[in-house]
Design a protein around this motif. Sequence first.
Motif, PDB file in Angstrom:
ATOM      1  N   ILE A   1    -118.684   7.368  -2.000  1.00 21.19           N
ATOM      2  CA  ILE A   1    -119.138   7.544  -3.372  1.00 21.19           C
ATOM      3  C   ILE A   1    -119.179   9.040  -3.656  1.00 21.19           C
ATOM      4  CG2 ILE A   1    -121.070   7.247  -4.962  1.00 21.19           C
ATOM      5  CD1 ILE A   1    -121.777   4.717  -3.427  1.00 21.19           C
ATOM      6  N   GLY A   2    -118.609   9.439  -4.789  1.00 14.14           N
ATOM      7  CA  GLY A   2    -118.574  10.862  -5.128  1.00 14.14           C
ATOM      8  C   GLY A   2    -118.499  11.084  -6.620  1.00 14.14           C
ATOM      9  N   ILE A   3    -118.403  12.344  -6.997  1.00 18.93           N
ATOM     10  CA  ILE A   3    -118.363  12.747  -8.400  1.00 18.93           C
ATOM     11  C   ILE A   3    -117.011  13.400  -8.682  1.00 18.93           C
ATOM     12  CG2 ILE A   3    -119.392  14.285 -10.118  1.00 18.93           C
ATOM     13  CD1 ILE A   3    -122.053  13.840  -8.703  1.00 18.93           C
ATOM     14  N   VAL A   4    -116.414  13.027  -9.810  1.00 23.65           N
ATOM     15  CA  VAL A   4    -115.112  13.574 -10.194  1.00 23.65           C
ATOM     16  C   VAL A   4    -115.288  15.029 -10.623  1.00 23.65           C
ATOM     17  CG1 VAL A   4    -113.173  13.369 -11.790  1.00 23.65           C
ATOM     18  CG2 VAL A   4    -114.266  11.317 -10.893  1.00 23.65           C
ATOM     19  N   VAL A   5    -114.530  15.927  -9.991  1.00 17.18           N
ATOM     20  CA  VAL A   5    -114.607  17.359 -10.266  1.00 17.18           C
ATOM     21  C   VAL A   5    -113.456  17.800 -11.169  1.00 17.18           C
ATOM     22  CG1 VAL A   5    -114.645  19.640  -9.199  1.00 17.18           C
ATOM     23  CG2 VAL A   5    -115.739  17.734  -8.058  1.00 17.18           C
ATOM     24  N   SER A   6    -112.292  17.171 -11.011  1.00 15.39           N
ATOM     25  CA  SER A   6    -111.126  17.542 -11.791  1.00 15.39           C
ATOM     26  C   SER A   6    -110.268  16.314 -12.057  1.00 15.39           C
ATOM     27  CB  SER A   6    -110.304  18.593 -11.049  1.00 15.39           C
ATOM     28  OG  SER A   6    -109.084  18.832 -11.700  1.00 15.39           O
ATOM     29  N   ASN A   7    -109.697  16.241 -13.269  1.00 14.89           N
ATOM     30  CA  ASN A   7    -108.769  15.160 -13.599  1.00 14.89           C
ATOM     31  C   ASN A   7    -107.529  15.699 -14.307  1.00 14.89           C
ATOM     32  OD1 ASN A   7    -109.911  15.832 -16.017  1.00 14.89           O
ATOM     33  ND2 ASN A   7    -110.337  13.753 -16.671  1.00 14.89           N
ATOM     34  N   LYS A   8    -107.140  16.926 -13.996  1.00 17.23           N
ATOM     35  CA  LYS A   8    -106.038  17.580 -14.690  1.00 17.23           C
ATOM     36  C   LYS A   8    -104.650  17.136 -14.200  1.00 17.23           C
ATOM     37  CE  LYS A   8    -108.630  21.692 -15.935  1.00 17.23           C
ATOM     38  NZ  LYS A   8    -108.863  21.239 -17.290  1.00 17.23           N
TER      39      LYS A   8
ATOM     40  N   ASP B   1    -101.644  14.339 -12.972  1.00 22.14           N
ATOM     41  CA  ASP B   1    -101.204  13.022 -13.407  1.00 22.14           C
ATOM     42  C   ASP B   1    -101.589  11.978 -12.375  1.00 22.14           C
ATOM     43  OD1 ASP B   1    -100.106  14.023 -15.696  1.00 22.14           O
ATOM     44  OD2 ASP B   1     -98.075  14.162 -14.887  1.00 22.14           O
ATOM     45  N   LYS B   2    -102.363  10.988 -12.804  1.00 26.69           N
ATOM     46  CA  LYS B   2    -102.780   9.854 -11.975  1.00 26.69           C
ATOM     47  C   LYS B   2    -103.521  10.262 -10.705  1.00 26.69           C
ATOM     48  CE  LYS B   2     -99.246   6.750 -13.686  1.00 26.69           C
ATOM     49  NZ  LYS B   2     -98.245   5.755 -13.352  1.00 26.69           N
ATOM     50  N   THR B   3    -104.142  11.437 -10.715  1.00 26.52           N
ATOM     51  CA  THR B   3    -104.883  11.925  -9.558  1.00 26.52           C
ATOM     52  C   THR B   3    -106.181  12.572 -10.026  1.00 26.52           C
ATOM     53  OG1 THR B   3    -102.806  12.377  -8.411  1.00 26.52           O
ATOM     54  CG2 THR B   3    -104.769  13.415  -7.526  1.00 26.52           C
ATOM     55  N   VAL B   4    -107.257  12.300  -9.289  1.00 21.35           N
ATOM     56  CA  VAL B   4    -108.541  12.950  -9.557  1.00 21.35           C
ATOM     57  C   VAL B   4    -109.034  13.594  -8.270  1.00 21.35           C
ATOM     58  CG1 VAL B   4    -109.243  11.489 -11.475  1.00 21.35           C
ATOM     59  CG2 VAL B   4    -109.819  10.813  -9.158  1.00 21.35           C
ATOM     60  N   VAL B   5    -109.835  14.649  -8.408  1.00 23.04           N
ATOM     61  CA  VAL B   5    -110.468  15.285  -7.260  1.00 23.04           C
ATOM     62  C   VAL B   5    -111.908  14.798  -7.231  1.00 23.04           C
ATOM     63  CG1 VAL B   5    -111.102  17.452  -6.153  1.00 23.04           C
ATOM     64  CG2 VAL B   5    -108.996  17.308  -7.485  1.00 23.04           C
ATOM     65  N   VAL B   6    -112.303  14.172  -6.116  1.00 22.89           N
ATOM     66  CA  VAL B   6    -113.636  13.603  -5.966  1.00 22.89           C
ATOM     67  C   VAL B   6    -114.388  14.418  -4.926  1.00 22.89           C
ATOM     68  CG1 VAL B   6    -114.951  11.545  -5.358  1.00 22.89           C
ATOM     69  CG2 VAL B   6    -112.775  11.318  -6.548  1.00 22.89           C
TER      70      VAL B   6
ATOM     71  N   ASP C   1    -117.940  11.797 -13.735  1.00 15.66           N
ATOM     72  CA  ASP C   1    -118.126  10.371 -13.459  1.00 15.66           C
ATOM     73  C   ASP C   1    -118.440  10.155 -11.985  1.00 15.66           C
ATOM     74  OD1 ASP C   1    -117.454   9.958 -16.064  1.00 15.66           O
ATOM     75  OD2 ASP C   1    -115.508   9.039 -15.667  1.00 15.66           O
ATOM     76  N   GLU C   2    -119.308   9.189 -11.712  1.00 18.49           N
ATOM     77  CA  GLU C   2    -119.593   8.802 -10.332  1.00 18.49           C
ATOM     78  C   GLU C   2    -118.677   7.636  -9.989  1.00 18.49           C
ATOM     79  OE1 GLU C   2    -123.400   7.905  -7.439  1.00 18.49           O
ATOM     80  OE2 GLU C   2    -123.602   7.605  -9.586  1.00 18.49           O
ATOM     81  N   VAL C   3    -117.890   7.780  -8.916  1.00 13.64           N
ATOM     82  CA  VAL C   3    -116.859   6.796  -8.601  1.00 13.64           C
ATOM     83  C   VAL C   3    -116.947   6.350  -7.141  1.00 13.64           C
ATOM     84  CG1 VAL C   3    -115.242   7.629 -10.339  1.00 13.64           C
ATOM     85  CG2 VAL C   3    -115.181   8.599  -8.067  1.00 13.64           C
ATOM     86  N   LEU C   4    -116.339   5.200  -6.882  1.00 15.45           N
ATOM     87  CA  LEU C   4    -116.199   4.666  -5.533  1.00 15.45           C
ATOM     88  C   LEU C   4    -114.728   4.748  -5.166  1.00 15.45           C
ATOM     89  CD1 LEU C   4    -117.567   3.054  -3.157  1.00 15.45           C
ATOM     90  CD2 LEU C   4    -116.788   1.004  -4.336  1.00 15.45           C
ATOM     91  N   VAL C   5    -114.410   5.430  -4.058  1.00 18.06           N
ATOM     92  CA  VAL C   5    -113.028   5.557  -3.610  1.00 18.06           C
ATOM     93  C   VAL C   5    -112.863   4.850  -2.271  1.00 18.06           C
ATOM     94  CG1 VAL C   5    -112.480   7.666  -4.858  1.00 18.06           C
ATOM     95  CG2 VAL C   5    -113.496   7.825  -2.617  1.00 18.06           C
TER      96      VAL C   5
ATOM     97  N   LYS D   1    -120.477   6.435 -15.960  1.00 17.23           N
ATOM     98  CA  LYS D   1    -119.710   7.381 -16.770  1.00 17.23           C
ATOM     99  C   LYS D   1    -120.553   8.619 -17.027  1.00 17.23           C
ATOM    100  CE  LYS D   1    -116.058   6.269 -18.595  1.00 17.23           C
ATOM    101  NZ  LYS D   1    -114.727   6.660 -18.114  1.00 17.23           N
ATOM    102  N   SER D   2    -119.902   9.741 -17.193  1.00 11.30           N
ATOM    103  CA  SER D   2    -120.569  11.007 -17.452  1.00 11.30           C
ATOM    104  C   SER D   2    -120.932  11.118 -18.929  1.00 11.30           C
ATOM    105  CB  SER D   2    -119.659  12.164 -17.061  1.00 11.30           C
ATOM    106  OG  SER D   2    -120.215  13.380 -17.466  1.00 11.30           O
ATOM    107  N   SER D   3    -122.001  11.851 -19.197  1.00 11.08           N
ATOM    108  CA  SER D   3    -122.380  12.101 -20.582  1.00 11.08           C
ATOM    109  C   SER D   3    -121.708  13.359 -21.125  1.00 11.08           C
ATOM    110  CB  SER D   3    -123.901  12.247 -20.689  1.00 11.08           C
ATOM    111  OG  SER D   3    -124.331  13.332 -19.913  1.00 11.08           O
ATOM    112  N   LEU D   4    -120.926  14.048 -20.275  1.00  9.24           N
ATOM    113  CA  LEU D   4    -120.199  15.232 -20.706  1.00  9.24           C
ATOM    114  C   LEU D   4    -119.036  14.827 -21.610  1.00  9.24           C
ATOM    115  CD1 LEU D   4    -119.940  17.138 -17.314  1.00  9.24           C
ATOM    116  CD2 LEU D   4    -121.534  17.581 -19.158  1.00  9.24           C
ATOM    117  N   ILE D   5    -118.806  15.594 -22.647  1.00 10.13           N
ATOM    118  CA  ILE D   5    -117.696  15.323 -23.548  1.00 10.13           C
ATOM    119  C   ILE D   5    -116.601  16.335 -23.280  1.00 10.13           C
ATOM    120  CG2 ILE D   5    -116.962  15.232 -25.953  1.00 10.13           C
ATOM    121  CD1 ILE D   5    -119.856  14.474 -26.640  1.00 10.13           C
ATOM    122  N   ASN D   6    -115.401  15.847 -22.999  1.00 10.26           N
ATOM    123  CA  ASN D   6    -114.276  16.741 -22.704  1.00 10.26           C
ATOM    124  C   ASN D   6    -113.486  16.996 -23.945  1.00 10.26           C
ATOM    125  OD1 ASN D   6    -115.100  16.845 -20.127  1.00 10.26           O
ATOM    126  ND2 ASN D   6    -113.664  15.343 -19.365  1.00 10.26           N
TER     127      ASN D   6
END
Length: 84
Positions: free
Chosen positions: A7-14, A16-21, A55-59, A79-84
């Motif tokens: 379980i972790g938090i998404v740090v980057s989603n920049k 394609d089809k990949t996130v950094v947790v 966002d808090e996610v399960l990988v 889901k995060s309350s941050l607005i991108n």
Amino acid sequence: MPVKEKIGIVVSNKMDKTVVVQVESRYPHPMYSKTLVKTKKYLAHDEMEQCNIGDEVLVQETRPLSKRKRWTLTKILSKSSLIN
């Protein structure tokens, strides 16, 4: 062998089809008993690109998908309350 999940938090989603947790593990110091925090970043596959930063996610561990990507997004826990 059981499947590894973290379980972790998404740090980057920049990408394609990949996130950094970012996953943090807490453990006591062997001698002084102070709680230490160690963080590690994993690249995870996000097929639908539905994650946002914070966002808090399960990988879940999977076969190698690229040079550094060995985890897939299983579920978004909150889901995060941050607005991108």
